[in-house]
Design a protein around this motif. Structure first.
Motif, PDB file in Angstrom:
ATOM      1  N   GLY A 182      53.365 -34.417  79.569  1.00 10.27           N
ATOM      2  CA  GLY A 182      54.178 -33.230  79.887  1.00 10.27           C
ATOM      3  C   GLY A 182      53.299 -32.057  80.282  1.00 10.27           C
ATOM      4  O   GLY A 182      53.617 -31.301  81.213  1.00 10.27           O
ATOM      5  N   VAL A 183      52.188 -31.906  79.584  1.00 10.58           N
ATOM      6  CA  VAL A 183      51.243 -30.830  79.863  1.00 10.58           C
ATOM      7  C   VAL A 183      50.635 -31.017  81.256  1.00 10.58           C
ATOM      8  O   VAL A 183      50.566 -30.072  82.048  1.00 10.58           O
ATOM      9  CB  VAL A 183      50.150 -30.805  78.765  1.00 10.58           C
ATOM     10  CG1 VAL A 183      48.924 -30.028  79.220  1.00 10.58           C
ATOM     11  CG2 VAL A 183      50.702 -30.240  77.461  1.00 10.58           C
ATOM     12  N   ILE A 205      42.874 -32.581  87.123  1.00  6.53           N
ATOM     13  CA  ILE A 205      42.901 -31.267  86.469  1.00  6.53           C
ATOM     14  C   ILE A 205      41.518 -31.035  85.870  1.00  6.53           C
ATOM     15  O   ILE A 205      41.095 -31.819  85.018  1.00  6.53           O
ATOM     16  CB  ILE A 205      43.981 -31.222  85.368  1.00  6.53           C
ATOM     17  CG1 ILE A 205      45.373 -31.465  85.971  1.00  6.53           C
ATOM     18  CG2 ILE A 205      43.933 -29.904  84.611  1.00  6.53           C
ATOM     19  CD1 ILE A 205      46.467 -31.661  84.937  1.00  6.53           C
ATOM     20  N   PRO A 206      40.793 -29.997  86.298  1.00  7.03           N
ATOM     21  CA  PRO A 206      39.434 -29.840  85.791  1.00  7.03           C
ATOM     22  C   PRO A 206      39.385 -29.655  84.278  1.00  7.03           C
ATOM     23  O   PRO A 206      40.226 -28.976  83.692  1.00  7.03           O
ATOM     24  CB  PRO A 206      38.909 -28.604  86.523  1.00  7.03           C
ATOM     25  CG  PRO A 206      40.022 -28.055  87.314  1.00  7.03           C
ATOM     26  CD  PRO A 206      41.153 -28.994  87.309  1.00  7.03           C
ATOM     27  N   ARG A 207      38.380 -30.286  83.692  1.00  9.54           N
ATOM     28  CA  ARG A 207      38.225 -30.312  82.245  1.00  9.54           C
ATOM     29  C   ARG A 207      36.992 -29.510  81.863  1.00  9.54           C
ATOM     30  O   ARG A 207      35.975 -29.567  82.552  1.00  9.54           O
ATOM     31  CB  ARG A 207      38.043 -31.774  81.836  1.00  9.54           C
ATOM     32  CG  ARG A 207      37.824 -32.012  80.382  1.00  9.54           C
ATOM     33  CD  ARG A 207      37.860 -33.505  80.140  1.00  9.54           C
ATOM     34  NE  ARG A 207      36.597 -34.115  80.481  1.00  9.54           N
ATOM     35  CZ  ARG A 207      35.905 -34.900  79.636  1.00  9.54           C
ATOM     36  NH1 ARG A 207      36.388 -35.161  78.436  1.00  9.54           N
ATOM     37  NH2 ARG A 207      34.773 -35.437  80.008  1.00  9.54           N
ATOM     38  N   LEU A 244      42.333 -38.978  86.195  1.00  8.87           N
ATOM     39  CA  LEU A 244      41.247 -38.318  85.467  1.00  8.87           C
ATOM     40  C   LEU A 244      40.040 -38.079  86.377  1.00  8.87           C
ATOM     41  O   LEU A 244      39.046 -37.489  85.974  1.00  8.87           O
ATOM     42  CB  LEU A 244      40.868 -39.116  84.214  1.00  8.87           C
ATOM     43  CG  LEU A 244      41.930 -39.061  83.105  1.00  8.87           C
ATOM     44  CD1 LEU A 244      41.611 -40.027  81.978  1.00  8.87           C
ATOM     45  CD2 LEU A 244      42.077 -37.648  82.545  1.00  8.87           C
ATOM     46  N   GLY A 282      36.092 -29.151  78.299  1.00 11.72           N
ATOM     47  CA  GLY A 282      35.715 -29.422  76.908  1.00 11.72           C
ATOM     48  C   GLY A 282      35.708 -30.901  76.584  1.00 11.72           C
ATOM     49  O   GLY A 282      35.447 -31.736  77.454  1.00 11.72           O
ATOM     50  N   GLY A 283      36.016 -31.229  75.334  1.00 10.76           N
ATOM     51  CA  GLY A 283      35.792 -32.578  74.832  1.00 10.76           C
ATOM     52  C   GLY A 283      36.984 -33.528  74.874  1.00 10.76           C
ATOM     53  O   GLY A 283      36.792 -34.739  74.732  1.00 10.76           O
ATOM     54  N   ALA A 284      38.217 -33.026  75.061  1.00  9.94           N
ATOM     55  CA  ALA A 284      39.381 -33.923  75.034  1.00  9.94           C
ATOM     56  C   ALA A 284      39.303 -34.910  76.191  1.00  9.94           C
ATOM     57  O   ALA A 284      38.854 -34.558  77.279  1.00  9.94           O
ATOM     58  CB  ALA A 284      40.670 -33.117  75.110  1.00  9.94           C
ATOM     59  N   GLU A 285      39.724 -36.143  75.956  1.00 15.37           N
ATOM     60  CA  GLU A 285      39.619 -37.175  76.992  1.00 15.37           C
ATOM     61  C   GLU A 285      40.741 -37.087  78.019  1.00 15.37           C
ATOM     62  O   GLU A 285      40.597 -37.544  79.149  1.00 15.37           O
ATOM     63  CB  GLU A 285      39.701 -38.553  76.335  1.00 15.37           C
ATOM     64  CG  GLU A 285      38.372 -39.256  76.302  1.00 15.37           C
ATOM     65  CD  GLU A 285      38.484 -40.588  75.620  1.00 15.37           C
ATOM     66  OE1 GLU A 285      39.524 -41.272  75.767  1.00 15.37           O
ATOM     67  OE2 GLU A 285      37.533 -40.950  74.923  1.00 15.37           O
ATOM     68  N   SER A 286      41.873 -36.563  77.602  1.00 16.32           N
ATOM     69  CA  SER A 286      43.024 -36.521  78.511  1.00 16.32           C
ATOM     70  C   SER A 286      43.977 -35.433  78.050  1.00 16.32           C
ATOM     71  O   SER A 286      43.789 -34.830  76.995  1.00 16.32           O
ATOM     72  CB  SER A 286      43.742 -37.873  78.500  1.00 16.32           C
ATOM     73  OG  SER A 286      44.266 -38.111  77.205  1.00 16.32           O
ATOM     74  N   LEU A 287      44.995 -35.188  78.863  1.00 21.23           N
ATOM     75  CA  LEU A 287      46.057 -34.260  78.489  1.00 21.23           C
ATOM     76  C   LEU A 287      47.343 -35.045  78.286  1.00 21.23           C
ATOM     77  O   LEU A 287      47.544 -36.098  78.895  1.00 21.23           O
ATOM     78  CB  LEU A 287      46.266 -33.215  79.593  1.00 21.23           C
ATOM     79  CG  LEU A 287      45.186 -32.140  79.736  1.00 21.23           C
ATOM     80  CD1 LEU A 287      45.399 -31.345  81.024  1.00 21.23           C
ATOM     81  CD2 LEU A 287      45.208 -31.187  78.535  1.00 21.23           C
ATOM     82  N   ASN A 288      48.210 -34.541  77.455  1.00 25.15           N
ATOM     83  CA  ASN A 288      49.548 -35.084  77.274  1.00 25.15           C
ATOM     84  C   ASN A 288      50.296 -35.091  78.624  1.00 25.15           C
ATOM     85  O   ASN A 288      50.074 -34.217  79.465  1.00 25.15           O
ATOM     86  CB  ASN A 288      50.215 -34.177  76.227  1.00 25.15           C
ATOM     87  CG  ASN A 288      51.697 -34.253  76.194  1.00 25.15           C
ATOM     88  OD1 ASN A 288      52.365 -33.746  77.102  1.00 25.15           O
ATOM     89  ND2 ASN A 288      52.228 -34.874  75.192  1.00 25.15           N
ATOM     90  N   ALA A 312      53.043 -30.079  83.968  1.00 25.54           N
ATOM     91  CA  ALA A 312      53.209 -28.630  84.085  1.00 25.54           C
ATOM     92  C   ALA A 312      52.035 -27.994  84.821  1.00 25.54           C
ATOM     93  O   ALA A 312      52.229 -27.129  85.679  1.00 25.54           O
ATOM     94  CB  ALA A 312      53.364 -28.006  82.697  1.00 25.54           C
ATOM     95  N   VAL A 313      50.815 -28.411  84.492  1.00 28.32           N
ATOM     96  CA  VAL A 313      49.637 -27.803  85.120  1.00 28.32           C
ATOM     97  C   VAL A 313      49.641 -28.101  86.620  1.00 28.32           C
ATOM     98  O   VAL A 313      49.362 -27.215  87.439  1.00 28.32           O
ATOM     99  CB  VAL A 313      48.341 -28.292  84.437  1.00 28.32           C
ATOM    100  CG1 VAL A 313      47.111 -27.874  85.240  1.00 28.32           C
ATOM    101  CG2 VAL A 313      48.256 -27.758  83.011  1.00 28.32           C
TER     102      VAL A 313
END
Lengths: 249, 249
Positions: free
Chosen positions: A233-234, A221-223, A182, A225-231, A237-238
């Motif tokens: 699998g996502v 992975i640059p963020r 993160l 917005g407000g979500a704390e993390s990505l799934n 992929a990124v």
């Protein structure tokens, strides 16, 4: 009709203990079974609806295994799907030995990915981006879990998997480990080396502490917005998509 | 203890018909409930384990709704999770009106995304990439399905959703629609306009035929291996990541 004993046998294969005892696993649904019959997995038995057989007869090879034509209701009864109007196969497991990596190859390493749906999605992502080998920690989901097979959408036939004690295994490889964190180097700007292992951590805890010292580059992975993390699998992929902008297969 | 009637009531909220009748929905698990109490959703009741309450008392606002302290086993019994050792809330639905878009804004449009896990993942992805509005076809999964809330990991509190008949709704907007297709302009080279709607199609059928003429640009995620397609949540994330390389929030 599927005999009572066969129903019981197929259902038992939803549980890892029985899969290991019998050395076979289940492949369910049209897409996965059609990919299966093209692959070199050894099929022990097929259960197909009449409609599926008629539509796909030319795709199913001459074989020395039994093909059972069954009603949709009977197939659904033994399936983990809500409905299965197509196919189910009983297939022999393939046990991968330790996988090695070429000097210009990428692999994915999974540190304690517990959710079978995530493992299946990661198989599909790896296959899309031309990554053919995945190393899983021994605590990760079982590759033969029906939910892994389902989510892989046929990619389980093309991506090789090996389960390893990562702390022992990773230091023996001579290609750099790129860890998904993160914080770290922005994946949009990162110059990917020509070979590497993309390391993805557990769904809640991330990459475990003892593995951190084996990570050559922490990728972020640059963020916006407000979500704390990505799934998981996502995130895989990124990172793969960013990799394939510059390092192609 | 949770009373028999309350158990029955909570369990009924797993079904859309009863959610709509009562105008409330369920939020389950630590992460989602902690995001919920920070949001402007109106909570009707909280069910918490003692451990969760002790650890998070400072995060839970003074309130005029009942807080019920219950045993983990009782909470798990009414939860859709395999185990729930933290929290569950009954929350009032919010009905979004038609959403409008600014001249420099991006939105996501979902054409018949049926799987609640996919919708939840897409909420989380949108939230990560700073996209605050999602338009769903009326055939898409219900935003208040417990699996949507669970997979969103709190992002359901920050991303607004509106259900629309897409064929009527899209032509009324004056920003370009960018459709995710298996062929089209390479998303690695595509010059994203300063505003747009990213259109994602159904898990098996893709974007429905009648919407195709409303698509200004067909975008394609380059493929390097054998998989036929990517999961809808994964495809959304890869497109958003490419978008945010040049068009930031």
């Amino acid at each position: 009709m599927i005999s009572k004993n066969t129903v019981k046998f197929i259902k038992s294969l939803q549980i890892k203990k029985y899969r290991q005892k019998e050395n076979v696993f289940l492949v369910e649904g049209a897409k996965n079974v059609l990919e299966l019959v093209k692959s070199d997995f050894k099929i022990n038995q097929l259960f197909l609806t009449e409609t599926f057989l008629e539509e796909n007869r030319h795709l199913i090879p001459d074989s020395n295994f039994p093909i059972n034509v069954v009603k949709e209701g009977d197939l659904t009864k033994v399936s983990t799907f809500k409905t299965n109007n197509a196919a189910l196969a009983i297939v022999e497991m393939r046990h991968e030995e330790s996988l090695s990596f070429d000097k210009d190859e990428y692999g994915i390493v999974l540190d304690d990915i517990r959710d079978p749906g995530n493992l299946g999605t990661i198989l599909r992502v790896a296959d899309w981006y031309g990554i053919r080998k995945i190393i899983c920690s021994e605590t990760s989901a079982d590759r033969y879990n029906p939910k892994v097979i389902a989510a892989s959408m046929g990619s389980f036939t093309r991506v090789r998997i090996s389960y390893q004690i990562l702390g022992n295994y990773l230091p023996g490889l001579s290609i750099p480990v790129l860890g998904a964190y993160l914080e770290g180097e922005n994946v949009h700007q990162f110059k990917f080396p020509k070979s590497g292992l993309i390391l993805i951590g557990n769904e809640s805890a991330g990459i475990s502490q003892p593995l951190e010292k084996m990570v050559a580059h922490k990728l972020n992975i640059p963020r916006f917005g407000g979500a704390e993390s990505l799934n998981a699998g996502v995130a895989t992929a990124v990172i793969c998509d960013n990799l394939r902008r510059t390092v192609t297969v």
